[in-house]
Scaffold this motif. Structure first.
Motif, PDB file in Angstrom:
ATOM      1  N   ASP A 180      -2.817  -5.857 -33.736  1.00 57.17           N
ATOM      2  CA  ASP A 180      -1.593  -5.854 -34.539  1.00 57.17           C
ATOM      3  C   ASP A 180      -1.454  -7.150 -35.349  1.00 57.17           C
ATOM      4  O   ASP A 180      -0.998  -7.127 -36.497  1.00 57.17           O
ATOM      5  N   ALA A 181      -1.811  -8.277 -34.733  1.00 55.32           N
ATOM      6  CA  ALA A 181      -1.736  -9.551 -35.458  1.00 55.32           C
ATOM      7  C   ALA A 181      -2.652  -9.536 -36.671  1.00 55.32           C
ATOM      8  O   ALA A 181      -2.276 -10.000 -37.756  1.00 55.32           O
ATOM      9  N   ALA A 182      -3.853  -8.983 -36.503  1.00 54.58           N
ATOM     10  CA  ALA A 182      -4.776  -8.900 -37.633  1.00 54.58           C
ATOM     11  C   ALA A 182      -4.244  -7.978 -38.710  1.00 54.58           C
ATOM     12  O   ALA A 182      -4.379  -8.256 -39.914  1.00 54.58           O
ATOM     13  N   ALA A 183      -3.609  -6.871 -38.318  1.00 54.95           N
ATOM     14  CA  ALA A 183      -3.061  -5.931 -39.294  1.00 54.95           C
ATOM     15  C   ALA A 183      -1.905  -6.554 -40.069  1.00 54.95           C
ATOM     16  O   ALA A 183      -1.804  -6.392 -41.294  1.00 54.95           O
ATOM     17  N   ILE A 184      -1.038  -7.287 -39.372  1.00 52.41           N
ATOM     18  CA  ILE A 184       0.092  -7.929 -40.049  1.00 52.41           C
ATOM     19  C   ILE A 184      -0.406  -9.028 -40.970  1.00 52.41           C
ATOM     20  O   ILE A 184       0.069  -9.179 -42.102  1.00 52.41           O
ATOM     21  N   SER A 185      -1.365  -9.803 -40.495  1.00 56.09           N
ATOM     22  CA  SER A 185      -1.923 -10.859 -41.341  1.00 56.09           C
ATOM     23  C   SER A 185      -2.556 -10.277 -42.602  1.00 56.09           C
ATOM     24  O   SER A 185      -2.400 -10.825 -43.702  1.00 56.09           O
ATOM     25  N   ALA A 186      -3.251  -9.147 -42.443  1.00 54.45           N
ATOM     26  CA  ALA A 186      -3.851  -8.498 -43.610  1.00 54.45           C
ATOM     27  C   ALA A 186      -2.772  -7.981 -44.554  1.00 54.45           C
ATOM     28  O   ALA A 186      -2.939  -8.034 -45.784  1.00 54.45           O
ATOM     29  N   ASP A 187      -1.647  -7.501 -44.004  1.00 54.65           N
ATOM     30  CA  ASP A 187      -0.571  -7.020 -44.874  1.00 54.65           C
ATOM     31  C   ASP A 187       0.091  -8.172 -45.619  1.00 54.65           C
ATOM     32  O   ASP A 187       0.492  -8.025 -46.778  1.00 54.65           O
ATOM     33  N   ILE A 188       0.221  -9.319 -44.969  1.00 49.07           N
ATOM     34  CA  ILE A 188       0.758 -10.497 -45.670  1.00 49.07           C
ATOM     35  C   ILE A 188      -0.135 -10.833 -46.857  1.00 49.07           C
ATOM     36  O   ILE A 188       0.350 -11.148 -47.957  1.00 49.07           O
ATOM     37  N   ASP A 189      -1.442 -10.739 -46.669  1.00 49.12           N
ATOM     38  CA  ASP A 189      -2.363 -10.986 -47.779  1.00 49.12           C
ATOM     39  C   ASP A 189      -2.178  -9.958 -48.882  1.00 49.12           C
ATOM     40  O   ASP A 189      -2.210 -10.292 -50.075  1.00 49.12           O
ATOM     41  N   ARG A 190      -1.984  -8.679 -48.510  1.00 48.59           N
ATOM     42  CA  ARG A 190      -1.787  -7.647 -49.529  1.00 48.59           C
ATOM     43  C   ARG A 190      -0.467  -7.857 -50.264  1.00 48.59           C
ATOM     44  O   ARG A 190      -0.361  -7.598 -51.465  1.00 48.59           O
ATOM     45  N   ARG A 191       0.558  -8.308 -49.548  1.00 47.27           N
ATOM     46  CA  ARG A 191       1.837  -8.608 -50.201  1.00 47.27           C
ATOM     47  C   ARG A 191       1.674  -9.729 -51.225  1.00 47.27           C
ATOM     48  O   ARG A 191       2.235  -9.669 -52.320  1.00 47.27           O
TER      49      ARG A 191
ATOM     50  N   PHE B 158       4.422  -1.738 -44.748  1.00 49.14           N
ATOM     51  CA  PHE B 158       3.129  -2.309 -45.117  1.00 49.14           C
ATOM     52  C   PHE B 158       2.780  -1.884 -46.544  1.00 49.14           C
ATOM     53  O   PHE B 158       3.104  -0.774 -46.978  1.00 49.14           O
ATOM     54  N   VAL B 159       2.138  -2.779 -47.257  1.00 48.93           N
ATOM     55  CA  VAL B 159       1.684  -2.473 -48.615  1.00 48.93           C
ATOM     56  C   VAL B 159       0.440  -1.593 -48.525  1.00 48.93           C
ATOM     57  O   VAL B 159      -0.473  -1.888 -47.738  1.00 48.93           O
ATOM     58  N   PRO B 160       0.361  -0.519 -49.297  1.00 43.45           N
ATOM     59  CA  PRO B 160      -0.825   0.351 -49.238  1.00 43.45           C
ATOM     60  C   PRO B 160      -2.097  -0.398 -49.635  1.00 43.45           C
ATOM     61  O   PRO B 160      -2.071  -1.387 -50.361  1.00 43.45           O
ATOM     62  N   GLN B 161      -3.211   0.087 -49.144  1.00 46.99           N
ATOM     63  CA  GLN B 161      -4.495  -0.475 -49.524  1.00 46.99           C
ATOM     64  C   GLN B 161      -4.718  -0.281 -51.028  1.00 46.99           C
ATOM     65  O   GLN B 161      -4.305   0.717 -51.615  1.00 46.99           O
ATOM     66  N   ASN B 162      -5.358  -1.276 -51.656  1.00 44.64           N
ATOM     67  CA  ASN B 162      -5.730  -1.222 -53.075  1.00 44.64           C
ATOM     68  C   ASN B 162      -4.519  -1.035 -53.981  1.00 44.64           C
ATOM     69  O   ASN B 162      -4.605  -0.390 -55.028  1.00 44.64           O
TER      70      ASN B 162
END
Length: 953
Positions: free
Chosen positions: A493-504, A921-925
């Protein structure tokens, strides 16, 4: 929801006007005789355009209370009464009051048509272009001159230079306050072991430098700075009588130094020039042996902060300090560290020796206005990051180099360090006690102990870049947020949230001057610019993923950072600074309670925030002393010269390159001051034709410039004087758009465009109507048949010295409204629109999206316009967590966005909106071009730049 945008209120008003005399008994300094002082009007928070304020000199002063002063009725400036920079002649005799500035005299004695060592202006401009601006390699330059010579058709015609050597010879022949390079060698002088001594004990270390006195006299004599220099310390007060701090000489330190200097009657009437130093190690090559240099820079506190930040010859390369190196076996050796520290302080003492006489006995020096003045020097602030600060102050690592707070409790009690305090403790305690209990390295006294009125603990400047931006924000807060995610969530979950912060972060809409993080924070090595860019978009990205108190802590810290970055700071700003720091300290405990930060907060970089208020009062606005100035100077003084070198024994080549670049800069200043660079560079024949045409065909009477006369410049600093802000359409209309309103309405999918233009015209023609056009029947509005010109962009120019700007403090941003941005999706920038300039911040502004930029002529008047979609605030107050206003699209009864046509004169500048992501969460791409349509609410980003921070609060 129609908005009345018929008139654009002035963004700021020039306060220069009448002057009231100050009648005051003069303060007696140490029993000295009384002297005159001067006052003149000053601007409020935003300085006025560079008009010459009228100075009132009080010659006959009645006896009275020293604290009695007549109400001035407006902002005013109080100059130091004794160290006041009185003009004199070359023999040090005072000139009569109000003596006009003399005409400029070239240091070479040349007249106004002597281009030596160049043949003419084209030759000088070509040499500047080839060597300085394009940095053309020697082989390419030789080829260019060969082709140039081959292209000549008339016998005897030759290129301006035969080859690269001819260009070099001309540059080396420039002799305007030349400061040649000098060097000295240093080596270890202690006891050397008989067997296998460490290599560093046997090595010699060369230090290269230039005469600091010559460099300072060159800076002080630069006519470019005539309107950007203080000849005496000054105290600035606003109309309410509250103190303001801006340029260095408005700080308390300069005034107190002048008081000390004034104790010697021989210094009365002198001009105090603080010597500002800065050093910062920089690496030019990592892969080829970790090549690094330690440049030393010099500036002076008399010139204004914007000159120093703009690098217009206000900061000079003084030297290269030696960097002792050793292998890992001796890297932590106490003797090696002691030698390295002693070498630094001995080198600085040696380099600055030529300034010592002028620190007690004034020297007659030519100033930018052409007058001579008796100049007295003094060591001023030293710009350095924390590792160099502890080295310069002989303080133990992890201790504060300014105060005695213990390193285990830096936020606890502590007093100001000083040389006197260090000497006292050294006489009482042994080296171990000094190291462990006081953080003092006793073997070496700082170099400032060798100079009058100087104490390094007092002179270390505030460091916004390394202490705040890279230290506290990037290294601490961003890291702690990542640690919180790991503590509060499972690894997945931490990795998923961190990745979403990057997408944001990657989904943030495009904005002028904003670095776009296409891959989030996936950088292996972060620069200062990367950290600054992340600060602008980080807060909305974490909101919803971390606790509210954590968001509030970072919001308070960002408020602090942007407040200290202002170019004009008043007492209210200092109070706001204290409030922001208090909120930050109160809320940062969330990192400790959640387990993200277990080691407490006794951190030198965060502790330094406590000193900023005092340092602002001492040295004025910190942006004039930030290490970003030296880091930026590295590019021109170190990195580019290194790239131009052969990389073998490169330092000597870099020294010569810097000297030639300085020669070019000095020659340009000299030629410009002689009036030889006025107008375009044309041949004598063309100049003769232009002059003849002007005689026979004089210019017509001036007419107002068309509102579409802006050139297509890029975003960034604007050189030249300060002017009122304005927004103008691009120079050329866009192609492919219909010219008739009906066809254009279909093309831009705005069916009621014609009616919107008619209502706009009604408001323009009836500005005093009690009933706005939006409430009128459309038949009451003017009929419109004019042809329309569409533009892809408009240029906003405004005064913002806190941001990257020219010497005048001007900056420009391009407002884009295009159907396809760089062969991709549309880009429609958002803008701030003036509502009521009597209301502060966002309460006096509208926010809209520029859907179309166009102009038309109606009844012989050109109207530059914008078709906009409105946004409205969701609350009467900013968001309590982020501190930013939240807006949403204004929708009509059909659920479609409300549109209007507004006059471009009502536009202030770009606005940056960032989606309110919430917990989703922001969608991929996800493409950032869709952000302004995919979300229901948006933060008005007050951290996009410093001007926005002062505008959208």
């Amino acid at each position: 929801m129609p908005r009345n945008t018929t008139f654009k209120p002035q963004q700021y008003v020039c306060p220069i006007g009448t002057t009231a005399a100050c009648r005051r008994g003069f303060r007696s300094l140490g029993g000295l005789t009384r002297h005159r002082h001067t006052i003149h009007p000053a601007a409020d928070n935003i300085p006025p355009p560079p008009l010459q304020p009228r100075r009132v000199t009080v010659e006959d002063v009645e006896e009275g209370d020293d604290d009695d002063m007549e109400p001035l009725g407006g902002p005013y400036v109080l100059h130091h009464p004794i160290i006041d920079g009185t003009p004199c002649d070359q023999q040090s005799n005072d000139l009569p009051p109000n003596t006009a500035s003399p005409a400029y005299v070239s240091p070479t004695g040349a007249n106004a048509d002597n281009w030596a060592p160049f043949s003419d202006r084209p030759a000088f401009e070509i040499a500047d272009l080839l060597y300085h601006r394009t940095q053309m390699p020697a082989t390419h330059l030789n080829d260019l001159m060969s082709y140039w010579a081959a292209s000549q058709t008339h016998e005897g015609d030759q290129p301006p230079f035969a080859n690269n050597l001819a260009v070099i010879e001309a540059l080396d022949s420039i002799n305007i306050a030349n400061a040649p390079w000098e060097s000295f060698s240093a080596s270890y002088s202690g006891k050397i072991p008989d067997n296998d001594p460490p290599p560093w004990m046997l090595a010699k270390y060369d230090v290269w430098f230039r005469d600091p006195r010559t460099l300072l006299r060159r800076q002080l004599g630069n006519p470019d700075f005539a309107e950007e220099i203080d000849y005496s310390p000054r105290q600035v007060f606003d109309a309410r009588g509250k103190r303001q701090w801006s340029d260095f000489m408005t700080g308390n330190w300069a005034w107190k130094q002048a008081d000390k200097i004034a104790e010697d009657e021989n210094t009365h009437g002198a001009m105090f020039v603080p010597v500002i130093l800065g050093s910062d190690k920089t690496t030019v090559s990592v892969a080829t042996g970790q090549t690094e240099y330690w440049p030393l820079y010099i500036s002076n506190g008399a010139i204004h902060n914007n000159v120093r930040r703009a690098h217009r010859n206000g900061v000079s390369l003084l030297g290269f300090l030696a960097i002792p190196k050793t292998d890992k076996a001796y890297a932590k050796d106490v003797g090696f560290r002691r030698f390295r520290r002693q070498l630094l302080h001995a080198s600085l003492t040696r380099i600055l020796q030529s300034l010592r006489p002028g620190m007690t006995v004034p020297e007659v020096t030519r100033c930018p206005d052409g007058h001579f003045r008796r100049v007295i020097y003094g060591l001023g602030p030293y710009i350095a990051d924390y590792p160099e600060q502890v080295l310069l102050s002989c303080t133990v690592q992890n201790w504060c180099p300014r105060c005695t707070a213990h390193h285990d409790d830096l936020d606890g009690p502590g007093q100001q360090r000083s040389h006197e305090h260090t000497r006292l403790l050294t006489g009482l305690f042994d080296s171990t006690t000094l190291w462990n209990n006081y953080g003092i390295v006793h073997e070496t006294m700082p170099f400032t102990a060798s100079f009058p009125r100087a104490d390094i603990h007092e002179l270390l400047s505030p460091d916004i870049l390394h202490q705040i931006i890279k230290g506290t924000f990037k290294d601490h807060l961003v890291t702690w947020v990542d640690e919180y995610l790991k503590v509060a969530h499972s690894p997945e979950d931490a990795a998923a949230i961190s990745a979403d912060i990057d997408r944001r972060i990657a989904a943030v809409p495009t904005f002028p001057g904003l670095r776009h993080f296409y891959d989030g924070r996936g950088y292996k090595q972060w620069t200062g610019d990367d950290s600054k860019a992340l600060m602008k978009v980080y807060l909305p990205a974490i909101a919803g993923h971390v606790p509210s108190q954590m968001v509030q802590a970072i919001s308070a810290f960002l408020d602090f950072c942007y407040l200290v970055r202002r170019s004009v700071i008043d007492e209210d700003t200092l109070d706001a600074l204290d409030d922001a720091l208090g909120r930050f300290h109160a809320n940062r405990v969330i990192f400790e309670t959640t387990g993200a930060r277990l080691g407490g907060f006794s951190l030198p970089r965060q502790h330094s925030l406590k000193h900023f208020r005092y340092l602002i009062e001492q040295f004025a606005a910190p942006n004039g002393l930030c290490s970003s100035i030296t880091e930026s100077k590295h590019i021109k003084a170190v990195k580019e010269p290194w790239r131009r070198s052969s990389h073998f024994e490169a330092l000597g080549q870099m020294l010569i390159t810097n000297q030639r670049l300085d020669n070019i800069a000095a020659a340009r200043v000299d030629f410009a001051a002689r009036g030889m660079l006025d107008g375009p560079c044309v041949s004598p024949f063309v100049a003769t034709v232009i002059a003849a045409q002007a005689v026979h065909d004089p210019p017509a009477a001036a007419v107002p410039a068309a509102p579409i006369a802006a050139a297509d410049e890029e975003d960034g600093p604007v050189d030249g004087p300060r002017v009122l802000g304005c927004v103008t359409l691009a120079l050329r209309p866009a192609r492919g758009y219909p010219r008739q309103v009906h066809d254009l309405a279909i093309a831009v999918n705005q069916p009621d465009l014609g009616d919107l233009i008619r209502r706009f015209l009604y408001d323009q023609l009836n500005p005093h109507s009690l009933i706005p056009a939006s409430e009128r029947d459309i038949d009451d509005c003017p009929t419109f048949y004019s042809r329309i010109s569409v533009f892809k962009s408009a240029l906003a120019q405004y005064y913002t010295p806190s941001d990257l700007s020219g010497i005048g403090g001007m900056h420009r941003q391009r407002i884009q409204s295009v159907a396809s941005w760089r062969h991709g999706p549309p880009r429609r920038d958002c803008i701030f629109i003036q509502k009521d300039n009597a209301l502060p911040g966002m309460r006096g502004l509208y926010v809209a999206q520029a859907v179309l930029l166009f102009s038309f002529r109606f009844r012989h008047v050109v109207y530059p316009c914008a078709l906009v979609h409105w946004f409205i605030p969701v609350s009467d107050e900013p968001d309590p967590d982020t501190g930013m206003w939240i807006v949403k699209p204004d929708l009509d009864w059909r659920g479609e966005r409300v549109a209007d046509v507004i006059h471009l004169d009502s536009v202030l500048r770009n606005a940056h909106l960032i989606p309110v992501y919430g917990e989703d969460f922001v969608p991929q791409n996800f493409d950032p071009s869709y952000s302004l349509h995919a979300y229901a609410a948006f933060y008005v980003n007050k951290f996009s730049d410093h001007h926005a921070n002062e505008t959208a609060f």
